[in-house]
Design a protein around this motif. Sequence first.
Motif, PDB file in Angstrom:
ATOM      1  N   GLU A 252       0.831  -1.207   0.000  1.00 62.93           N
ATOM      2  CA  GLU A 252       0.000   0.000   0.000  1.00 62.93           C
ATOM      3  C   GLU A 252       0.863   1.255   0.000  1.00 62.93           C
ATOM      4  OE1 GLU A 252      -4.039  -1.308   2.462  1.00 62.93           O
ATOM      5  OE2 GLU A 252      -2.235  -0.727   3.572  1.00 62.93           O
ATOM      6  N   LEU A 253       1.870   1.258   0.838  1.00 55.84           N
ATOM      7  CA  LEU A 253       2.744   2.421   0.955  1.00 55.84           C
ATOM      8  C   LEU A 253       3.513   2.667  -0.341  1.00 55.84           C
ATOM      9  CD1 LEU A 253       4.134   1.663   4.519  1.00 55.84           C
ATOM     10  CD2 LEU A 253       2.554   3.506   3.947  1.00 55.84           C
ATOM     11  N   THR A 254       4.110   1.630  -0.874  1.00 53.97           N
ATOM     12  CA  THR A 254       4.927   1.800  -2.074  1.00 53.97           C
ATOM     13  C   THR A 254       4.066   2.154  -3.285  1.00 53.97           C
ATOM     14  OG1 THR A 254       4.920  -0.608  -2.422  1.00 53.97           O
ATOM     15  CG2 THR A 254       6.812   0.342  -1.280  1.00 53.97           C
TER      16      THR A 254
ATOM     17  N   GLY B  15       5.906   7.104 -10.893  1.00 50.36           N
ATOM     18  CA  GLY B  15       6.312   5.763 -11.294  1.00 50.36           C
ATOM     19  C   GLY B  15       7.567   5.223 -10.661  1.00 50.36           C
ATOM     20  N   TYR B  16       8.065   5.871  -9.613  1.00 50.62           N
ATOM     21  CA  TYR B  16       9.331   5.444  -9.012  1.00 50.62           C
ATOM     22  C   TYR B  16       9.120   4.912  -7.600  1.00 50.62           C
ATOM     23  CZ  TYR B  16      11.059   7.879 -13.041  1.00 50.62           C
ATOM     24  OH  TYR B  16      11.265   8.265 -14.333  1.00 50.62           O
ATOM     25  N   THR B  17       9.832   3.844  -7.281  1.00 56.62           N
ATOM     26  CA  THR B  17       9.685   3.172  -5.997  1.00 56.62           C
ATOM     27  C   THR B  17      10.870   3.509  -5.091  1.00 56.62           C
ATOM     28  OG1 THR B  17       8.506   1.326  -7.026  1.00 56.62           O
ATOM     29  CG2 THR B  17       9.434   0.955  -4.834  1.00 56.62           C
ATOM     30  N   PRO B  18      10.618   4.108  -3.939  1.00 50.53           N
ATOM     31  CA  PRO B  18      11.696   4.412  -2.989  1.00 50.53           C
ATOM     32  C   PRO B  18      11.948   3.222  -2.064  1.00 50.53           C
ATOM     33  CG  PRO B  18       9.654   5.273  -2.148  1.00 50.53           C
ATOM     34  CD  PRO B  18       9.312   4.595  -3.459  1.00 50.53           C
ATOM     35  N   ALA B  19      12.903   3.381  -1.171  1.00 54.20           N
ATOM     36  CA  ALA B  19      13.143   2.397  -0.115  1.00 54.20           C
ATOM     37  C   ALA B  19      12.614   2.962   1.194  1.00 54.20           C
ATOM     38  CB  ALA B  19      14.638   2.092   0.010  1.00 54.20           C
ATOM     39  N   LEU B  20      11.763   2.192   1.856  1.00 49.23           N
ATOM     40  CA  LEU B  20      11.195   2.614   3.132  1.00 49.23           C
ATOM     41  C   LEU B  20      11.948   1.958   4.277  1.00 49.23           C
ATOM     42  CD1 LEU B  20       7.403   2.368   2.243  1.00 49.23           C
ATOM     43  CD2 LEU B  20       8.759   4.436   2.469  1.00 49.23           C
ATOM     44  N   GLY B  21      12.108   2.705   5.368  1.00 49.15           N
ATOM     45  CA  GLY B  21      12.777   2.170   6.541  1.00 49.15           C
ATOM     46  C   GLY B  21      11.846   2.129   7.734  1.00 49.15           C
TER      47      GLY B  21
ATOM     48  N   LEU C 214       7.129   3.055  10.659  1.00 47.03           N
ATOM     49  CA  LEU C 214       7.690   3.738   9.508  1.00 47.03           C
ATOM     50  C   LEU C 214       8.437   4.983   9.983  1.00 47.03           C
ATOM     51  CD1 LEU C 214       7.743   3.901   6.368  1.00 47.03           C
ATOM     52  CD2 LEU C 214       5.628   5.248   6.527  1.00 47.03           C
ATOM     53  N   ASN C 215       9.717   5.103   9.606  1.00 44.04           N
ATOM     54  CA  ASN C 215      10.465   6.260  10.118  1.00 44.04           C
ATOM     55  C   ASN C 215      11.447   6.877   9.137  1.00 44.04           C
ATOM     56  OD1 ASN C 215      12.466   4.329  10.134  1.00 44.04           O
ATOM     57  ND2 ASN C 215      13.218   4.799  12.182  1.00 44.04           N
ATOM     58  N   SER C 216      11.637   6.267   7.956  1.00 52.49           N
ATOM     59  CA  SER C 216      12.562   6.876   7.004  1.00 52.49           C
ATOM     60  C   SER C 216      12.206   6.461   5.582  1.00 52.49           C
ATOM     61  CB  SER C 216      14.015   6.473   7.311  1.00 52.49           C
ATOM     62  OG  SER C 216      14.214   5.088   7.089  1.00 52.49           O
ATOM     63  N   ILE C 217      12.709   7.238   4.651  1.00 53.02           N
ATOM     64  CA  ILE C 217      12.502   6.936   3.237  1.00 53.02           C
ATOM     65  C   ILE C 217      13.701   7.437   2.459  1.00 53.02           C
ATOM     66  CG2 ILE C 217      11.281   9.107   2.763  1.00 53.02           C
ATOM     67  CD1 ILE C 217       9.504   7.534   0.806  1.00 53.02           C
ATOM     68  N   SER C 218      14.059   6.723   1.409  1.00 55.01           N
ATOM     69  CA  SER C 218      15.146   7.151   0.527  1.00 55.01           C
ATOM     70  C   SER C 218      14.640   7.130  -0.912  1.00 55.01           C
ATOM     71  CB  SER C 218      16.365   6.230   0.654  1.00 55.01           C
ATOM     72  OG  SER C 218      16.960   6.342   1.930  1.00 55.01           O
ATOM     73  N   TRP C 219      14.766   8.289  -1.571  1.00 58.04           N
ATOM     74  CA  TRP C 219      14.472   8.423  -2.993  1.00 58.04           C
ATOM     75  C   TRP C 219      15.792   8.410  -3.748  1.00 58.04           C
ATOM     76  CZ3 TRP C 219       9.505   8.211  -4.528  1.00 58.04           C
ATOM     77  CH2 TRP C 219       8.500   8.532  -3.610  1.00 58.04           C
ATOM     78  N   TYR C 220      15.854   7.649  -4.834  1.00 53.84           N
ATOM     79  CA  TYR C 220      17.114   7.423  -5.539  1.00 53.84           C
ATOM     80  C   TYR C 220      17.172   8.157  -6.873  1.00 53.84           C
ATOM     81  CZ  TYR C 220      18.606   3.766  -2.306  1.00 53.84           C
ATOM     82  OH  TYR C 220      19.019   3.075  -1.193  1.00 53.84           O
ATOM     83  N   TYR C 221      18.402   8.610  -7.196  1.00 52.98           N
ATOM     84  CA  TYR C 221      18.626   9.362  -8.434  1.00 52.98           C
ATOM     85  C   TYR C 221      19.999   9.036  -9.016  1.00 52.98           C
ATOM     86  CZ  TYR C 221      14.767  12.417  -7.023  1.00 52.98           C
ATOM     87  OH  TYR C 221      13.535  12.899  -6.641  1.00 52.98           O
TER      88      TYR C 221
ATOM     89  N   SER D  40      13.225  -2.341   0.827  1.00 52.01           N
ATOM     90  CA  SER D  40      12.781  -1.668   2.047  1.00 52.01           C
ATOM     91  C   SER D  40      13.036  -2.565   3.247  1.00 52.01           C
ATOM     92  CB  SER D  40      11.290  -1.342   1.951  1.00 52.01           C
ATOM     93  OG  SER D  40      11.042  -0.396   0.933  1.00 52.01           O
ATOM     94  N   SER D  41      13.264  -1.953   4.408  1.00 54.18           N
ATOM     95  CA  SER D  41      13.512  -2.726   5.628  1.00 54.18           C
ATOM     96  C   SER D  41      12.232  -2.964   6.422  1.00 54.18           C
ATOM     97  CB  SER D  41      14.530  -1.995   6.511  1.00 54.18           C
ATOM     98  OG  SER D  41      14.018  -0.759   6.984  1.00 54.18           O
TER      99      SER D  41
END
Length: 254
Positions: A185-187, A196-202, A208-215, A235-236
């Motif tokens: 649901e989150l992703t 259209g881009y999937t981040p990494a959730l921590g 839920l306490n962190s997120i990383s968007w990649y480039y 994601s962790s």
Amino acid sequence: MATPVDPLELFKNFGSCSTSGPASCHNTTAVNTCCTEYPGGLLLQTQFWDTDVAGSPDDSWTIHGLWPDNCDGTYKSSCDPSRSYKDIASLLTAQNAGSTLEYMKKYWLNNAGSSEELWEHEWSKHGTCYSTLETSCLPKNSPKGAEAVAFFETVVKLFKTLPTYTWLANAGITPSSSKTYTLSELTAALKKGSGGYTPALGCQSGNLNSISWYYNLKGSLINGEFVPINSPQSSSCPSSGIKYPPRQSSSKSY
């Protein structure tokens, strides 16, 4: 006394770095490291969901940093101790970046110390490792610390394009003391919001306490083009039962 010049304006027309060639991590020949991030061409814009940090906004995540990982997932850190600038607030003010500083005071907060300490840490540990921010790449007679000011302005500019809270809320996913969510649901919500881009959730202890968007990056960090990519890291968070706790300052429960 001359009026200070915004580093992003100072560098706007500097050099001949092209954004039409391969993005970082995709070059197959030798590169000009002033115009292509190398070897740290995998960039992570990381955000916190702080629930107990005074002053944290109720309707936004906060900035953690912008990290230049190598294209294989490893990274260098604290690359130039001689540029571990102190008193980032004064540096920004002196170089006409007061509006960036005011934004940072609201959206770039430390969960374990002063915000100034976090800013100094993020610049020293990660900012000094950007090849395109080497002082040898800057315009002649740039003021001391101009590359750090440009770094903070770039991070803020990028963060403003990543309204994680809003993208989740648009899908009906809001902080709650009782609800739980699935990773899918989150992703899905974040993928839709970002185009259209999937981040990494921590997650920590199921929260839920962190997120990383990649480039990847075309050109210099100062005035280049950020190219969004899917997270190469998993994601962790668990697959279900993920808590998205409200700020402690908010008594509202959903």
